[in-house]
Structures are given as structure tokens and as C-alpha cells.
Write an enzyme that holds these catalytic residues in place. Sequence first.
Site, PDB file in Angstrom:
ATOM      1  N   ARG A 201      32.354  -4.070 -35.535  1.00 11.06           N
ATOM      2  CA  ARG A 201      32.592  -3.981 -36.973  1.00 11.06           C
ATOM      3  C   ARG A 201      32.596  -2.498 -37.335  1.00 11.06           C
ATOM      4  O   ARG A 201      31.845  -1.720 -36.737  1.00 11.06           O
ATOM      5  CB  ARG A 201      31.474  -4.668 -37.766  1.00 11.06           C
ATOM      6  CG  ARG A 201      31.540  -6.172 -37.795  1.00 11.06           C
ATOM      7  CD  ARG A 201      32.640  -6.684 -38.717  1.00 11.06           C
ATOM      8  NE  ARG A 201      32.675  -8.139 -38.792  1.00 11.06           N
ATOM      9  CZ  ARG A 201      33.473  -8.934 -38.071  1.00 11.06           C
ATOM     10  NH1 ARG A 201      34.314  -8.420 -37.194  1.00 11.06           N
ATOM     11  NH2 ARG A 201      33.449 -10.231 -38.227  1.00 11.06           N
TER      12      ARG A 201
ATOM     13  N   HIS B 151      42.492  -4.312 -36.665  1.00  7.28           N
ATOM     14  CA  HIS B 151      41.564  -5.453 -36.518  1.00  7.28           C
ATOM     15  C   HIS B 151      42.290  -6.678 -35.928  1.00  7.28           C
ATOM     16  O   HIS B 151      42.411  -7.716 -36.587  1.00  7.28           O
ATOM     17  CB  HIS B 151      40.923  -5.809 -37.874  1.00  7.28           C
ATOM     18  CG  HIS B 151      39.641  -6.591 -37.708  1.00  7.28           C
ATOM     19  ND1 HIS B 151      38.618  -6.547 -38.616  1.00  7.28           N
ATOM     20  CD2 HIS B 151      39.231  -7.454 -36.729  1.00  7.28           C
ATOM     21  CE1 HIS B 151      37.638  -7.337 -38.218  1.00  7.28           C
ATOM     22  NE2 HIS B 151      37.987  -7.896 -37.077  1.00  7.28           N
TER      23      HIS B 151
ATOM     24  N   GLU C 141      38.265  -1.552 -44.356  1.00  8.64           N
ATOM     25  CA  GLU C 141      39.572  -2.133 -43.992  1.00  8.64           C
ATOM     26  C   GLU C 141      40.257  -2.720 -45.220  1.00  8.64           C
ATOM     27  O   GLU C 141      39.574  -3.276 -46.084  1.00  8.64           O
ATOM     28  CB  GLU C 141      39.357  -3.224 -42.935  1.00  8.64           C
ATOM     29  CG  GLU C 141      38.786  -2.659 -41.650  1.00  8.64           C
ATOM     30  CD  GLU C 141      38.425  -3.734 -40.630  1.00  8.64           C
ATOM     31  OE1 GLU C 141      38.750  -4.910 -40.844  1.00  8.64           O
ATOM     32  OE2 GLU C 141      37.813  -3.384 -39.616  1.00  8.64           O
TER      33      GLU C 141
END
Length: 317
Positions: free
Chosen positions: A233, A280, A262
Amino acid sequence: MPKSDIHVLSAIKLSPFYEPLVREQFIFHDRLHETDPKAFAAIAPQIRGIAGSGESKVSGELIAQCPNLEIISVFGVGYDGVDVAAARAKGVMVTHTPNVLNDDVADLAIGLMLSAARQLPQADRYVREGRWAEIGPMPLARKVSGAKLGIVGMGRIGQAIAQRALAFNMSVAYTTRSPKSVPFTHVPNVVDLARQSDYLIVITPGGAATRHLINAEVLAALGPEGILVNVARGSVVDEAALIDALERKVIAGAGLDVFQNEPHVPEALRAVPHVVLAPHIGSATSQTRKAMGDLAFANLQAHFEGRPVITPVPECQ
Ligand code: NAP
């Protein structure tokens, strides 16, 4: 099966492998709390399920707004956006989709390590932009096979990464809070692990407990030949410290799939040349996303049919 009269809210735009299943079976409210809070307030007492993803936020406030909520089913293994303590306090079950994505995330971690070490995106541009013919060979890169790999987190995905690293004849060491029964060296301290590693792959959960686990001190210990890969993360890495370390060549490079804010990636990070960036995509193959959608839906279905859910998060087991 006939459509039930159970109301389910989505906490985020759901995957096309999850949303149609939920829509077909339940009365579906697509992010109504965000798009029409007034209409949501009227329907909230009827909401019995929330469907989310690894990136979605399910706050204590949202949970409190739904007095008859029974289950939050997350499409993803990471559930750091869900206030699990608030859910548990109200007897709400939280489920996620572990294991079905291990292969994809591990494949991507190895791919980012190889890409950052062997400069694959840069090599592609070198050919496309005609520099090979103009200038000659590219500068030499760094060898991966036989190097020392440190893995931060040795759970389901960490072990899948380690298994792949063995095929590259890498020596593997890892750090976690408690040692695991795996045939690799446990290093209790992440700074010590970084110091002895050529490559450091981060694959812990996100959330408060791991926030900025990878900081300036860890990056300094990884050193000027070291390469960092983050598939965990964005919150696990201190992004400002990472940018500084890349700009000042404190480390040699990085491969990143996840970011602090993000989908926004700081311009400074996009500007450094020795970084490989991915949006991602750890679990982003059709095969795995389908498996995740099926499992996330199966958890909702099991719960509302009065069967035990398949994959509750550890706190709800
Ligand atoms: P897991 O099986 O629960 O493994 C987590 C590992 O992290 C455990 O070995 C745990 O060991 C370790 N850990 C937890 N807190 C730590 C800390 N403070 N310091 C060091 N180690 C710590 O989880 P998983 O299925 O492997 O998934 C891991 C994470 O990958 C997910 O939570 C998610 O955030 C991320 N992920 C990313 C993508 C992507 O698209 N990039 C996709 C899937 C998953 P101890 O408890 O002993 O510390």
C-alpha cells in the site's frame, strides 16, 4: 435464484466482475451516500450489505448511518479502508478475497523487480526513440539472479514472491512482527533487513500499524545499489523520503505499484528516471479479477442465505 429484497450499497465504483452479480441478486444502490446523501438518508435503514474494494473507504460514520448493516464484503485482500473496529462493535461481518490473487501480485512484484533492475521501460524507450542507432548500447544494468532479496511481510503473497525468487537463485530473508514457519531467515528489524538486501520487496497490509514502515532510515540502509519494490500500500512507504532518496541516489531505483494518494502520483516521482511505475495493477488480470468477484459475491450470498461466510477477515473469525 430469484432476486432478493435485500438492499446493498456500493462504497466505490465496483469491478465489472463484481457489480453485475450484486445487481442481479440484490437491490443495488450505487454509491448513493456520495451521489445523493438525502436519498441515502431515507434508504440507509434498509441497507443490510456494503460491497467495497481494496481501495474503498467504509468509515465508522457510514457504518453508523446504516443501523441494520450486517456485512461488508470487500473485493480485494487489503481492507485497510474499512473501519473494522466500528464494524465489529456493531456486530457487522467483514469479508475479503485472500489467496485468489497471490499469483498475480507475486508475478507483478517480480516483474517490477526485474523491470527496475534491468531498466525494461527505459530500454523500450531507448529503442523506440532511435537512441540505440544514434548513441550505441545502453548503460549496463544490475543483475537479479543470485542477488539477496529482502521481503517485508511473509504472508500469503510474500511466500508466493519468495517461491518465485528461488527460481532466480536469490537468497531470501524477511521481516515480520513474528517469525513464520518458512525456510527463510527471519530478520526482526526492517533496517537490518534492508542493510543486508540488494532488493527489498514490501508486501504488508496497509493501515496505521505499517504507516511509513519504509522511511528514510530504511532507504539509507538499502543503499546506493539497492532497489525498492512496493506492491503493498502507498501508506507503507514514506513517499517524500522515497522521492528524496531517489533524487539524491541514496538508493538505485524503485518499482512501485501503489502510491500515497492514488490515482495521483507526485510529479517529482514521475520525473525521476530510475523508477518503474504501475497504476495499482497487482491483481489486475481478467482471470484473477473474476475469481475475486466470484468470491466477494459468494461471501454476500452465503451470509444472506444464513450460511457461514467463506473468507472473513482475521478480526471477524
Ligand atoms: P497476509 O497473508 O495477511 O500477510 C501479511 C504479512 O505482513 C504477514 O506476514 C504479517 O506478519 C506481515 N506484517 C503485518 N504487519 C507488519 C509489520 N508492522 N511489520 C512487518 N510485517 C508485518 O496478507 P497478504 O494476503 O499477503 O496481503 C498483503 C497485503 O498486500 C494486503 O494487505 C494488501 O495491502 C497488499 N496487496 C496489494 C495488491 C496490489 O494490487 N498491489 C494486491 C493484493 C494485496 P506479522 O503479522 O507477523 O507481522
